[in-house]
Design a protein around this motif. Sequence first.
Motif, PDB file in Angstrom:
ATOM      1  N   VAL A 181       9.709   6.624  -1.922  1.00  0.00           N
ATOM      2  CA  VAL A 181      10.693   7.500  -1.291  1.00  0.00           C
ATOM      3  C   VAL A 181       9.978   8.736  -0.767  1.00  0.00           C
ATOM      4  N   GLY A 182      10.084   9.001   0.536  1.00  0.00           N
ATOM      5  CA  GLY A 182       9.428  10.164   1.118  1.00  0.00           C
ATOM      6  C   GLY A 182      10.094  10.609   2.401  1.00  0.00           C
ATOM      7  N   ALA A 189       7.117   6.239   4.739  1.00  0.00           N
ATOM      8  CA  ALA A 189       7.869   4.983   4.817  1.00  0.00           C
ATOM      9  C   ALA A 189       7.055   3.851   5.419  1.00  0.00           C
ATOM     10  N   LEU A 190       6.441   4.090   6.572  1.00  0.00           N
ATOM     11  CA  LEU A 190       5.671   3.017   7.203  1.00  0.00           C
ATOM     12  C   LEU A 190       4.413   2.690   6.403  1.00  0.00           C
ATOM     13  N   GLY A 191       3.808   3.719   5.819  1.00  0.00           N
ATOM     14  CA  GLY A 191       2.644   3.462   4.971  1.00  0.00           C
ATOM     15  C   GLY A 191       2.997   2.588   3.791  1.00  0.00           C
ATOM     16  N   ALA A 192       4.130   2.902   3.129  1.00  0.00           N
ATOM     17  CA  ALA A 192       4.575   2.103   1.984  1.00  0.00           C
ATOM     18  C   ALA A 192       4.928   0.679   2.410  1.00  0.00           C
ATOM     19  N   VAL A 200      11.726   3.714   1.562  1.00  0.00           N
ATOM     20  CA  VAL A 200      12.930   4.493   1.818  1.00  0.00           C
ATOM     21  C   VAL A 200      12.525   5.800   2.476  1.00  0.00           C
ATOM     22  N   TRP A 201      13.041   6.011   3.667  1.00  0.00           N
ATOM     23  CA  TRP A 201      12.774   7.237   4.424  1.00  0.00           C
ATOM     24  C   TRP A 201      13.918   8.219   4.201  1.00  0.00           C
ATOM     25  N   LEU A 202      13.589   9.374   3.665  1.00  0.00           N
ATOM     26  CA  LEU A 202      14.561  10.447   3.472  1.00  0.00           C
ATOM     27  C   LEU A 202      14.574  11.308   4.731  1.00  0.00           C
TER      28      LEU A 202
END
Length: 241
Positions: A181-182, A189-192, A200-202
């Motif tokens: 979550v970042g 998000a894209l890195g994860a 999960v993109w905050l």
Amino acid sequence: MPLRAVLWDIDDTLFDYSGSDRAGALRHLRAEGLLAAYGGEEAALTRWRAAMETEFARFLAGELGFLDHRRERARTFLGVALSDAEADAWFAKYIAHYEASWVLFPDSRPALTALAPLVRQAVLSNSSVANQERKLTRLGIRAHFEAVLCADELGHAKPAAEAFHGACTALGLGPEEVVYVGDRLDIDALGARDAGLGAVWLDRTGAGGELPAGVRRIASLAELPELLHGVIGFGAPSTIR
């Protein structure tokens, strides 16, 4: 596989870094009598952020240690030669104002508390362990995390897959068992996602736009427990992707 852990970004995800940095920088530059010299508040803040981004990028690239990057931020912003001791002293005055401005986002503690009985939680940050340990302790949320994993000790920074994989290894989990979550779509998000984690993109700022495949978007951490509901648990199928 079921979701076993949530990995968290800190700055501008749980902690209002941008707001704290802005308040701290303005107080520092005002106390130093430097606002007018650098074109007023907004021009000075633009210069301040540019210096931070330039020197922090060098830290992430391994060109500078964390302390050295702070020294270079002072030199770059002021545009003058400073000894290490002079740079340390000048930057320390900013740090005092910055830390006095530290604050969590209102939705951070409730989200951490809601997830605590359900899933393991840890931190993966592009900072230093010492810096983030101090921050989390001061903010009163360190006990929520079983590990604080940072670029300086992992040897890799987000969005490199090695950073995410190193964090998963430290937790003894596979990437498919972890969600990240970042607040940054590109770095977090894209890195994860590209490293095989749930992503999960905050989107606190409402940037919007087309959502890339494999990324889930939330506008507030209040949405996170419901988003993860059903994928946390023994034997539950993971649908976060």
